[in-house]
Design a protein around this motif. Sequence first.
Motif, PDB file in Angstrom:
ATOM      1  N   THR A  42      63.463 106.998 -95.390  1.00  0.00           N
ATOM      2  CA  THR A  42      64.728 107.252 -94.230  1.00  0.00           C
ATOM      3  C   THR A  42      65.763 108.097 -94.782  1.00  0.00           C
ATOM      4  O   THR A  42      66.411 108.708 -94.508  1.00  0.00           O
ATOM      5  N   ALA A  43      66.114 107.482 -96.105  1.00  0.00           N
ATOM      6  CA  ALA A  43      67.102 108.315 -96.645  1.00  0.00           C
ATOM      7  C   ALA A  43      67.043 109.719 -97.050  1.00  0.00           C
ATOM      8  O   ALA A  43      67.796 110.529 -96.751  1.00  0.00           O
ATOM      9  N   PHE A  44      65.837 110.267 -97.260  1.00  0.00           N
ATOM     10  CA  PHE A  44      65.510 111.480 -97.531  1.00  0.00           C
ATOM     11  C   PHE A  44      65.283 112.384 -96.179  1.00  0.00           C
ATOM     12  O   PHE A  44      66.006 113.430 -96.071  1.00  0.00           O
ATOM     13  N   VAL A  45      64.981 111.754 -95.257  1.00  0.00           N
ATOM     14  CA  VAL A  45      64.620 112.278 -93.970  1.00  0.00           C
ATOM     15  C   VAL A  45      66.152 112.578 -93.248  1.00  0.00           C
ATOM     16  O   VAL A  45      66.343 113.803 -92.965  1.00  0.00           O
ATOM     17  N   LEU A  58      56.749 109.043 -99.115  1.00  0.00           N
ATOM     18  CA  LEU A  58      57.536 109.579 -99.943  1.00  0.00           C
ATOM     19  C   LEU A  58      57.518 111.061-100.212  1.00  0.00           C
ATOM     20  O   LEU A  58      58.547 111.932-100.367  1.00  0.00           O
ATOM     21  N   GLU A  59      56.403 111.572-100.572  1.00  0.00           N
ATOM     22  CA  GLU A  59      55.963 113.038-100.918  1.00  0.00           C
ATOM     23  C   GLU A  59      56.417 113.901 -99.564  1.00  0.00           C
ATOM     24  O   GLU A  59      57.243 114.844 -99.577  1.00  0.00           O
ATOM     25  N   ILE A  60      56.273 113.225 -98.588  1.00  0.00           N
ATOM     26  CA  ILE A  60      56.385 114.079 -97.140  1.00  0.00           C
ATOM     27  C   ILE A  60      57.938 113.970 -97.103  1.00  0.00           C
ATOM     28  O   ILE A  60      58.597 115.258 -96.554  1.00  0.00           O
ATOM     29  N   SER A  61      58.699 112.929 -97.081  1.00  0.00           N
ATOM     30  CA  SER A  61      60.051 112.801 -96.661  1.00  0.00           C
ATOM     31  C   SER A  61      60.887 113.504 -97.908  1.00  0.00           C
ATOM     32  O   SER A  61      61.864 114.355 -97.421  1.00  0.00           O
ATOM     33  N   ALA A  62      60.459 113.470 -99.160  1.00  0.00           N
ATOM     34  CA  ALA A  62      61.281 114.319 -99.989  1.00  0.00           C
ATOM     35  C   ALA A  62      61.029 115.935 -99.702  1.00  0.00           C
ATOM     36  O   ALA A  62      62.190 116.664 -99.795  1.00  0.00           O
ATOM     37  N   ALA A  63      59.765 116.251 -99.309  1.00  0.00           N
ATOM     38  CA  ALA A  63      59.541 117.806 -98.993  1.00  0.00           C
ATOM     39  C   ALA A  63      60.602 118.146 -97.898  1.00  0.00           C
ATOM     40  O   ALA A  63      61.041 119.093 -97.832  1.00  0.00           O
ATOM     41  N   LEU A  64      60.608 117.155 -96.788  1.00  0.00           N
ATOM     42  CA  LEU A  64      61.685 117.714 -95.768  1.00  0.00           C
ATOM     43  C   LEU A  64      62.825 117.970 -96.110  1.00  0.00           C
ATOM     44  O   LEU A  64      63.715 118.800 -95.784  1.00  0.00           O
ATOM     45  N   ALA A  65      63.655 116.840 -96.937  1.00  0.00           N
ATOM     46  CA  ALA A  65      64.606 117.093 -97.592  1.00  0.00           C
ATOM     47  C   ALA A  65      64.801 118.386 -98.429  1.00  0.00           C
ATOM     48  O   ALA A  65      66.135 119.118 -98.668  1.00  0.00           O
ATOM     49  N   ALA A  66      63.739 118.776 -99.135  1.00  0.00           N
ATOM     50  CA  ALA A  66      63.675 119.696 -99.948  1.00  0.00           C
ATOM     51  C   ALA A  66      63.886 121.216 -99.356  1.00  0.00           C
ATOM     52  O   ALA A  66      64.577 122.017 -99.657  1.00  0.00           O
ATOM     53  N   TRP A  67      62.888 121.483 -98.213  1.00  0.00           N
ATOM     54  CA  TRP A  67      62.874 122.499 -97.342  1.00  0.00           C
ATOM     55  C   TRP A  67      64.267 122.517 -96.907  1.00  0.00           C
ATOM     56  O   TRP A  67      64.933 123.758 -96.677  1.00  0.00           O
TER      57      TRP A  67
END
Length: 529
Positions: free
Chosen positions: A155-158, A198-207
């Motif tokens: 949630t934090a990364f999203v 976590l890989e998906i949520s961190a990737a969303l924040a990275a994009w």
Amino acid sequence: MIRALTAVAAVRLRWFVITASFFAMCALWAVATPAMSSPDEPSHTIKAVAVARGQLTGTVGPRPTTWMVPGALTMVHVPADYAVVPGLNCYATLPEQPASCMPAVLDDHTTIMEAYTAAGHYPPLYYALVGWPSRLLPADPGILAMRLVSAAVSTAFVVAGLVALRAVRASRIVWWGAISALTPMALFLFSTINPNGLEISAALAAWASSWAVFGARGRIPRHALVIAAVSFAVLANVRGLSPLWALVIVTLSLLGSGRARILWSERRRLVLGSFAYVAVVSLPSVLWSVRYGTLLTGEGLWPAYGDKVLAVTDMVLSLSKQYEQMIGNLGWFDSPVPLLTLLVWTLSLGMLAALALQRRGQVAAKVALGVLFVGVVVGPMLVQLPGAEDAGLVWQGRYTLPIAIGLPLLAAWILAPGDEGEEPTAARLSRGMTAALGGAGALAFYGAARRYAVGASGPYATTEPAWSSNLGFMPAVVLYVIALTIFIVALEGARGPRGLEAPEHVSKAPAPSAGRRPVVEDGPVGARP
């Protein structure tokens, strides 16, 4: 002054509501689906419990001799109640079997015994983040606690990614793209013990933060730099292929920003520094893989795939299955989302792509979109092909999601307001499609809850399900609909500097004179001039 303080308080309250409602959605996924219902969740649970006790590695066993075992198993020592979690998912791969067959969790948290995990070669970061509740709690309720911690981190990364998107694209279209990226499969993975979430949520924040950094005029918003730094550092160290995803994201984000030439001539240090940072933060994961290797598979278990033409043919034929898995084939691929959910998501993604490609200008961003699409289709084939004869075709759609979510995000980036203004057709469609995606997402949650409560062919509604969480079958569905509605309504109002709210701590730049660029001040939300 009072008006300004009130506006700041309103913005903070809105983002608190967005965060709380999204976490509530993830928490409901965690509660309403039974323990060990996520793919390979038993292995990930045992790995997390072991890492929490300092066992970053264990004793690796021999290569498997059957295709039914994904790789060599690693032996660790954990409390007995966690060691036996593989026996909880009696319903796995049996869609007609509700979770009522699940035995009670073993009540023995003191005896230490051997346990086996197929995730022994995975980097330890995710497991250290989510495994610590097992030091404090027995398996019941420790498993749920670890799921909730995993949901909170994702949630934090999203939310950080949504904040970064708002900094540079102030349009409802951006939220259409973001909600399209948050497929039911992604939310399900966020809410179970699985590093893929976590890989998906961190990737969303990275994009999102990459575009905020590369797309900023003038001074780069400080919060965007922080989000980018943290998201890339975490993303690169979650799974073995994560460093590759980080490199792909920073490269295509630079190209997709449409400012690669300008940045290379005017901010070369930023470009070079971004790639250098990704390389540095990827180093721990790369060194871990070099030291401990990747998943140790069998040898020659699929001799037919010595014929590479056959292997490629079968991979092409599996593309539709992988696509379905990216939208949502939950559980152990025994709980596909309802057909209507799949159709709505397909319609949304298709409309975003079609509108983006017909948008005038932004050639570089369109090229990035095309390259990303080809990568999503072809990339898994290139990864699988060398080891197909030993491991078979093991790729699952969820593995592609960290880069695949870039497709709707980039399409929305092209359509949202920039220097060219908002694409009118997309603007008219965005509200309706966002609502449709919300309804399709709620239907997916209902379908999963029903499958575990009464089986895939059970009654559509009942007050006496064969299995339910403490919340109950139908009450959990109602609560999810409420949380989802609050999230979408709150997000719709958070439309940034061109939308309904003035950005926090961002001073209004004077109108630019000839030859002068406006400067965006540091703050939680930046603005595109």
